[in-house]
Design a protein around this motif. Structure first.
Motif, mmCIF file in Angstrom:
data_model
loop_
_atom_site.group_PDB
_atom_site.id
_atom_site.type_symbol
_atom_site.label_atom_id
_atom_site.label_comp_id
_atom_site.label_asym_id
_atom_site.label_seq_id
_atom_site.Cartn_x
_atom_site.Cartn_y
_atom_site.Cartn_z
ATOM 1 N N SER A 47 89.324 -10.096 75.310
ATOM 2 C CA SER A 47 88.004 -10.720 75.302
ATOM 3 C C SER A 47 87.754 -11.407 76.641
ATOM 4 O O SER A 47 88.679 -11.682 77.397
ATOM 5 C CB SER A 47 87.886 -11.740 74.166
ATOM 6 O OG SER A 47 88.798 -12.792 74.344
ATOM 7 N N SER A 59 79.925 -13.587 75.913
ATOM 8 C CA SER A 59 81.212 -13.357 75.262
ATOM 9 C C SER A 59 81.286 -11.895 74.829
ATOM 10 O O SER A 59 80.342 -11.379 74.234
ATOM 11 C CB SER A 59 81.348 -14.270 74.038
ATOM 12 O OG SER A 59 82.561 -14.019 73.372
ATOM 13 N N ASP A 61 84.176 -8.775 73.276
ATOM 14 C CA ASP A 61 85.472 -8.473 72.687
ATOM 15 C C ASP A 61 85.681 -6.972 72.669
ATOM 16 O O ASP A 61 84.715 -6.202 72.582
ATOM 17 C CB ASP A 61 85.545 -8.984 71.242
ATOM 18 C CG ASP A 61 85.390 -10.486 71.141
ATOM 19 O OD1 ASP A 61 86.212 -11.182 71.742
ATOM 20 O OD2 ASP A 61 84.461 -10.937 70.457
ATOM 21 N N ALA A 69 86.686 -5.387 77.759
ATOM 22 C CA ALA A 69 85.639 -6.383 77.576
ATOM 23 C C ALA A 69 85.143 -6.794 78.957
ATOM 24 O O ALA A 69 85.939 -7.207 79.798
ATOM 25 C CB ALA A 69 86.171 -7.590 76.815
#
Length: 76
Positions: A47, A59, A61, A69
């Motif tokens: 991540s 963000s 993942d 990521a």
């Protein structure tokens, strides 16, 4: 991979890794990308996060041996 100042660099790690940019050095950061170990198993989780002034801005993942990521750093 870390993209900053018009160039890129990479760091290898196992387990967890984090990097903090502050002040002027943060202004040159444009993107970061984390990729799983292609020789490893498919249980890997990777991540990336961009946190500015305590607020999460980006963000991402990914999972698997080739999971990637990628977080673009927002311009302010």
């Amino acid at each position: 991979m870390i993209w900053e100042n018009g160039s890129s660099s990479s760091q290898q790690f196992s387990g967890s890794w984090s990097k903090t940019y502050t002040g002027d050095e943060a202004k040159d950061l444009t993107m970061l990308s984390v990729t799983g170990d292609i020789m490893g198993d498919n249980n890997q989780q990777v991540s990336c996060k961009v946190i500015v002034d305590g607020q999460e801005k980006v963000s991402k993942d990914a999972s698997g041996s080739a999971g990637t990521a990628t977080c673009n750093v927002p311009l302010f």
